[in-house]
Design an enzyme around this catalytic site. Structure first.
Site, PDB file in Angstrom:
ATOM      1  N   GLN A  88       0.927  -1.252   0.066  1.00 34.28           N
ATOM      2  CA  GLN A  88      -0.031   0.145   0.150  1.00 34.28           C
ATOM      3  C   GLN A  88       0.921   1.284  -0.002  1.00 34.28           C
ATOM      4  O   GLN A  88       0.428   2.385  -0.165  1.00 34.28           O
ATOM      5  CB  GLN A  88      -0.799  -0.124   1.409  1.00 34.28           C
ATOM      6  N   ASN A  89       2.288   0.938  -0.042  1.00 29.13           N
ATOM      7  CA  ASN A  89       3.053   2.327   0.325  1.00 29.13           C
ATOM      8  C   ASN A  89       3.442   2.686  -1.077  1.00 29.13           C
ATOM      9  O   ASN A  89       3.404   2.106  -2.108  1.00 29.13           O
ATOM     10  CB  ASN A  89       4.358   1.735   0.816  1.00 29.13           C
ATOM     11  N   VAL A  90       3.439   3.989  -1.120  1.00 27.39           N
ATOM     12  CA  VAL A  90       3.851   4.890  -2.317  1.00 27.39           C
ATOM     13  C   VAL A  90       5.287   5.049  -2.561  1.00 27.39           C
ATOM     14  O   VAL A  90       5.650   5.853  -3.344  1.00 27.39           O
ATOM     15  CB  VAL A  90       2.853   6.022  -2.415  1.00 27.39           C
ATOM     16  N   HIS A 105      -1.653   1.306  -4.349  1.00 24.19           N
ATOM     17  CA  HIS A 105      -2.147   2.537  -4.214  1.00 24.19           C
ATOM     18  C   HIS A 105      -1.077   3.551  -5.293  1.00 24.19           C
ATOM     19  O   HIS A 105      -1.011   4.883  -4.647  1.00 24.19           O
ATOM     20  CB  HIS A 105      -1.822   2.900  -2.692  1.00 24.19           C
ATOM     21  N   ASN A 197       3.332  -6.672  13.314  1.00 19.56           N
ATOM     22  CA  ASN A 197       2.898  -5.308  13.438  1.00 19.56           C
ATOM     23  C   ASN A 197       3.746  -4.991  15.065  1.00 19.56           C
ATOM     24  O   ASN A 197       4.037  -5.894  15.734  1.00 19.56           O
ATOM     25  CB  ASN A 197       1.481  -5.314  13.649  1.00 19.56           C
TER      26      ASN A 197
END
Ligand code: NAD
Ligand code: ZN
Length: 229
Positions: A88-90, A105, A197
């Protein structure tokens, strides 16, 4: 364990590389509101503000280097090439560590024409009204999937997930759909699921196991176990 591994990463894997997460105590959304910088409506209303926000994040990402978690995942993928990493990291830290990843994303390093969807490498600083190299429309924007937009490569990702033997979510709060739904899909399909996490999350109960700890320690330890070292 043999078989295919699908890994989903979120902002937490890049936190120790100095890139802030979104929803944590000091997260990006405590300083900027989503409505002001991360929606198509915000870009239509105030493109300068949106470009400034992403220019700042692009500059920060360009300075960052991969941490031990990115490196360990790249090693896992090199040893087991059917490992699929979805992020999901850009930022580009998975690639910088040598991994091949699916960006659901978008990417800070890419520009997108809002008129014709043509894409190209973004300059470090994007300006308002920059023209598209293909159609000439003055509608260049960051190639980032904003709130209210459809994430990229969803069909491909779901195909990989349903074909997997293990699903692992790393450094993601489990709150942003559709990524948050991956663990539910995996469960329904009977696939083993692991969460890594810093701390237990609202989604922890959905996973078969949760490993807590900073990604830079927990991920290399898990990869070591997977590779039997
Ligand atoms: P999030 O901010 O909602 O959650 C981050 C998660 O990471 C939390 O669960 C937190 O406990 C965990 N975490 C924090 N530090 C950690 C560490 N050192 N080790 C392990 N885990 C740690 O982020 P998300 O779930 O990825 O939310 C999705 C949205 O955030 C996406 O839209 C994504 O594009 C965006 N985002 C990307 C970046 C980036 O590209 N680096 C940065 C911020 C946000
Ligand atoms: Zn165009």
């Amino acid at each position: 364990m043999d078989g295919k591994i699908v890994i989903l990463t979120g902002a937490g894997i890049s936190a120790e590389s100095g890139l802030g997460t979104f929803r944590d105590k000091d997260g990006i959304w405590t300083k900027h509101s989503i409505e002001d910088v991360a929606t198509p409506e915000a870009f239509a209303r105030d493109p300068a503000r949106v470009q400034a926000f992403y220019n700042a994040r692009r500059a920060q990402a360009a300075e960052a280097t991969p941490n031990a978690a990115h490196v360990a995942l790249a090693e896992l993928q090199a040893a087991r090439p059917d490992t699929v990493i979805v992020t999901q990291n850009v930022d580009g830290l998975h690639e910088a560590a040598g991994a091949k990843v699916i960006h659901m994303h978008g990417e800070l390093s890419r520009a997108l024409c809002a008129a014709c969807r043509h894409r190209w490498d973004a300059p470090l600083e994007m300006r308002v009204g920059e023209t598209c190299l293909l159609c000439g429309a003055p509608e260049a924007r960051p190639d980032i999937v904003w709130f209210g937009e459809m994430p990229y490569h969803m069909e491909e990702i779901l195909d990989h997930l349903l074909d997997a033997d293990l699903f692992v979510a790393i450094g993601t709060s489990g709150l942003v759909y559709p990524a948050a739904g991956f663990v539910e899909e995996a469960r329904i399909a009977g696939i083993d699921t692991v969460e890594i996490n810093l701390e237990a999350t609202e989604a922890s109960a959905l996973f078969d196991r949760t490993v807590t700890g900073p990604a830079s320690e927990a991920v290399p330890a898990w990869v070591k176990g997977m590779l039997g070292r």
